[in-house]
Motif scaffolding. Sequence first.
Motif, mmCIF file in Angstrom:
data_model
loop_
_atom_site.group_PDB
_atom_site.id
_atom_site.type_symbol
_atom_site.label_atom_id
_atom_site.label_comp_id
_atom_site.label_asym_id
_atom_site.label_seq_id
_atom_site.Cartn_x
_atom_site.Cartn_y
_atom_site.Cartn_z
ATOM 1 N N PHE A 1 15.932 -31.777 -71.572
ATOM 2 C CA PHE A 1 16.932 -31.825 -70.888
ATOM 3 C C PHE A 1 15.819 -32.881 -68.966
ATOM 4 O O PHE A 1 15.150 -32.371 -68.866
ATOM 5 C CB PHE A 1 17.420 -30.797 -69.055
ATOM 6 C CG PHE A 1 18.341 -30.099 -70.592
ATOM 7 C CD1 PHE A 1 20.122 -30.294 -70.210
ATOM 8 C CD2 PHE A 1 17.592 -28.761 -71.546
ATOM 9 C CE1 PHE A 1 20.728 -29.625 -71.815
ATOM 10 C CE2 PHE A 1 18.382 -28.403 -72.374
ATOM 11 C CZ PHE A 1 20.117 -28.828 -72.856
ATOM 12 N N ARG A 2 17.123 -33.603 -68.548
ATOM 13 C CA ARG A 2 17.089 -34.159 -67.067
ATOM 14 C C ARG A 2 16.539 -33.612 -65.623
ATOM 15 O O ARG A 2 14.988 -33.736 -65.562
ATOM 16 C CB ARG A 2 17.499 -35.324 -66.451
ATOM 17 C CG ARG A 2 17.527 -35.822 -67.708
ATOM 18 C CD ARG A 2 18.655 -36.945 -67.568
ATOM 19 N NE ARG A 2 19.434 -38.463 -68.634
ATOM 20 C CZ ARG A 2 18.557 -39.508 -69.148
ATOM 21 N NH1 ARG A 2 17.869 -39.818 -68.003
ATOM 22 N NH2 ARG A 2 19.136 -40.539 -69.869
ATOM 23 N N SER A 3 16.648 -32.409 -65.851
ATOM 24 C CA SER A 3 16.669 -31.434 -64.511
ATOM 25 C C SER A 3 16.801 -30.060 -64.658
ATOM 26 O O SER A 3 17.663 -29.543 -66.269
ATOM 27 C CB SER A 3 17.766 -31.923 -63.188
ATOM 28 O OG SER A 3 19.289 -31.059 -63.666
ATOM 29 N N ARG A 4 15.567 -29.249 -64.553
ATOM 30 C CA ARG A 4 16.222 -27.687 -64.230
ATOM 31 C C ARG A 4 17.765 -27.219 -64.690
ATOM 32 O O ARG A 4 17.966 -26.420 -65.601
ATOM 33 C CB ARG A 4 14.844 -26.549 -63.670
ATOM 34 C CG ARG A 4 15.594 -25.782 -64.070
ATOM 35 C CD ARG A 4 14.076 -24.714 -63.201
ATOM 36 N NE ARG A 4 12.856 -24.949 -63.680
ATOM 37 C CZ ARG A 4 11.460 -24.868 -63.581
ATOM 38 N NH1 ARG A 4 11.888 -24.520 -62.383
ATOM 39 N NH2 ARG A 4 10.476 -25.459 -64.105
ATOM 40 N N LEU A 5 18.486 -27.705 -63.288
ATOM 41 C CA LEU A 5 19.712 -27.630 -63.637
ATOM 42 C C LEU A 5 20.675 -27.642 -64.810
ATOM 43 O O LEU A 5 21.134 -26.641 -64.493
ATOM 44 C CB LEU A 5 20.495 -28.011 -61.859
ATOM 45 C CG LEU A 5 21.380 -27.651 -61.898
ATOM 46 C CD1 LEU A 5 21.739 -25.322 -61.309
ATOM 47 C CD2 LEU A 5 21.601 -28.071 -60.445
ATOM 48 N N GLU A 6 20.492 -28.596 -65.205
ATOM 49 C CA GLU A 6 20.968 -28.914 -66.335
ATOM 50 C C GLU A 6 20.497 -27.871 -67.535
ATOM 51 O O GLU A 6 21.522 -26.989 -68.678
ATOM 52 C CB GLU A 6 21.066 -30.470 -66.718
ATOM 53 C CG GLU A 6 21.261 -31.773 -65.933
ATOM 54 C CD GLU A 6 20.897 -32.663 -66.074
ATOM 55 O OE1 GLU A 6 21.296 -33.712 -66.116
ATOM 56 O OE2 GLU A 6 19.527 -32.702 -67.476
ATOM 57 N N LYS B 1 25.297 -31.589 -60.477
ATOM 58 C CA LYS B 1 24.162 -32.020 -59.627
ATOM 59 C C LYS B 1 23.722 -31.317 -58.206
ATOM 60 O O LYS B 1 24.621 -30.221 -58.264
ATOM 61 C CB LYS B 1 25.306 -33.404 -58.039
ATOM 62 C CG LYS B 1 25.738 -34.319 -59.129
ATOM 63 C CD LYS B 1 24.332 -35.177 -59.828
ATOM 64 C CE LYS B 1 24.372 -36.876 -59.982
ATOM 65 N NZ LYS B 1 24.062 -37.560 -60.476
ATOM 66 N N PRO B 2 22.615 -31.282 -57.912
ATOM 67 C CA PRO B 2 22.122 -29.956 -57.553
ATOM 68 C C PRO B 2 23.170 -30.387 -55.644
ATOM 69 O O PRO B 2 22.385 -29.590 -54.783
ATOM 70 C CB PRO B 2 20.827 -30.338 -56.700
ATOM 71 C CG PRO B 2 20.786 -31.702 -57.045
ATOM 72 C CD PRO B 2 21.416 -32.278 -58.036
ATOM 73 N N GLY C 1 30.060 -38.298 -52.341
ATOM 74 C CA GLY C 1 29.375 -39.427 -53.464
ATOM 75 C C GLY C 1 28.405 -38.893 -54.321
ATOM 76 O O GLY C 1 28.387 -39.409 -55.235
ATOM 77 N N ASP C 2 28.028 -37.770 -54.363
ATOM 78 C CA ASP C 2 27.613 -37.328 -55.396
ATOM 79 C C ASP C 2 27.914 -37.497 -56.519
ATOM 80 O O ASP C 2 27.233 -37.857 -58.150
ATOM 81 C CB ASP C 2 26.563 -35.959 -55.757
ATOM 82 C CG ASP C 2 25.998 -35.604 -54.532
ATOM 83 O OD1 ASP C 2 24.928 -36.758 -53.895
ATOM 84 O OD2 ASP C 2 26.181 -34.631 -53.253
ATOM 85 N N PHE C 3 28.995 -37.334 -57.121
ATOM 86 C CA PHE C 3 30.250 -37.245 -58.586
ATOM 87 C C PHE C 3 30.297 -38.709 -58.339
ATOM 88 O O PHE C 3 31.233 -38.527 -59.680
ATOM 89 C CB PHE C 3 30.740 -36.219 -58.701
ATOM 90 C CG PHE C 3 29.965 -34.816 -58.257
ATOM 91 C CD1 PHE C 3 29.474 -34.253 -59.361
ATOM 92 C CD2 PHE C 3 29.707 -34.077 -57.922
ATOM 93 C CE1 PHE C 3 29.217 -33.061 -59.724
ATOM 94 C CE2 PHE C 3 30.021 -32.494 -57.628
ATOM 95 C CZ PHE C 3 28.982 -32.669 -58.245
ATOM 96 N N ASN C 4 30.845 -39.456 -57.717
ATOM 97 C CA ASN C 4 31.419 -40.671 -58.068
ATOM 98 C C ASN C 4 31.330 -41.579 -59.527
ATOM 99 O O ASN C 4 32.148 -41.929 -59.565
ATOM 100 C CB ASN C 4 31.062 -42.074 -56.579
ATOM 101 C CG ASN C 4 31.100 -41.450 -55.530
ATOM 102 O OD1 ASN C 4 32.950 -40.996 -55.271
ATOM 103 N ND2 ASN C 4 31.115 -42.306 -54.509
ATOM 104 N N ALA D 1 24.888 -26.651 -58.106
ATOM 105 C CA ALA D 1 24.012 -25.885 -57.363
ATOM 106 C C ALA D 1 23.984 -24.181 -58.638
ATOM 107 O O ALA D 1 22.757 -23.396 -59.137
ATOM 108 C CB ALA D 1 23.273 -25.582 -57.098
ATOM 109 N N SER D 2 25.248 -24.301 -58.578
ATOM 110 C CA SER D 2 25.262 -22.374 -59.874
ATOM 111 C C SER D 2 26.574 -22.468 -60.091
ATOM 112 O O SER D 2 27.675 -23.178 -59.494
ATOM 113 C CB SER D 2 25.314 -21.172 -59.034
ATOM 114 O OG SER D 2 25.597 -21.050 -57.961
#
Length: 158
Positions: free
Chosen positions: A17-22, A68-69, A78-81, A95-96
Motif C-alpha cells: 500500500f502507498r500509505s499505512r492509512l490505506e 486521505k489523512p 481540496g484533498d479529495f478533488n 483518518a478513521s
Amino acid sequence: MDYTINAKPTMYQGISFRSRLEAIWAAYFNIHAIKWRYEPRIWGLKNWLPDFALDAEFCNSYLLVEVKPVSDNSTKGGDFNKALGHGRTVLLLGASPKYVWLVPMDCEYRRLQEWLSCRGIGDGESHSYDSFRDGRAVNWMKARERVLYVQSSYQGED
C-alpha cells in the motif's frame, strides 16, 4: 493540502500500500467482511486512480473509495478533488471511521448509507459521521494492530 507526515508505504496481505492509512482501511474492511480491490483500474476515470473499489452488491458497479489523512470537515474539499467529478458515487475516507463522507451519484443514497452503516462505516444518517458506534472504535484499533503487527514482522525479517 500539504501533509505534515509523509505517507509510509506499508505491506499488508501481500499488497504494498502507498500509505499505512490505506493498509489500515483494508484491514478494517476485512474485519467487516467487505470485499475490496486496491487501486483498481477502472475505465472512464480521468486522472484518478481510486484507492479502493468496494463490492457494494446493489450498486451498478463497485463503490469507489479515496483515502486521505484528514480529520475534520474543513479540509476535505481540496484533498479529495481528484475523486470528484466523474459521475460516480465516491466514498471519501479520512483518518478513521469518524471521518467519512459519501458523495452519491449512481446509487440509491439511502440504501448505500444503510449498507455502509451495517459494515461499520458511518452511521447511516448524514454525510459526515462524527461518532463511533457499534464497536467501531474497537474494530479500528484491531485493524491498526493487524497492520502494525504485520509491519513489525516484515521489519524483523531484515
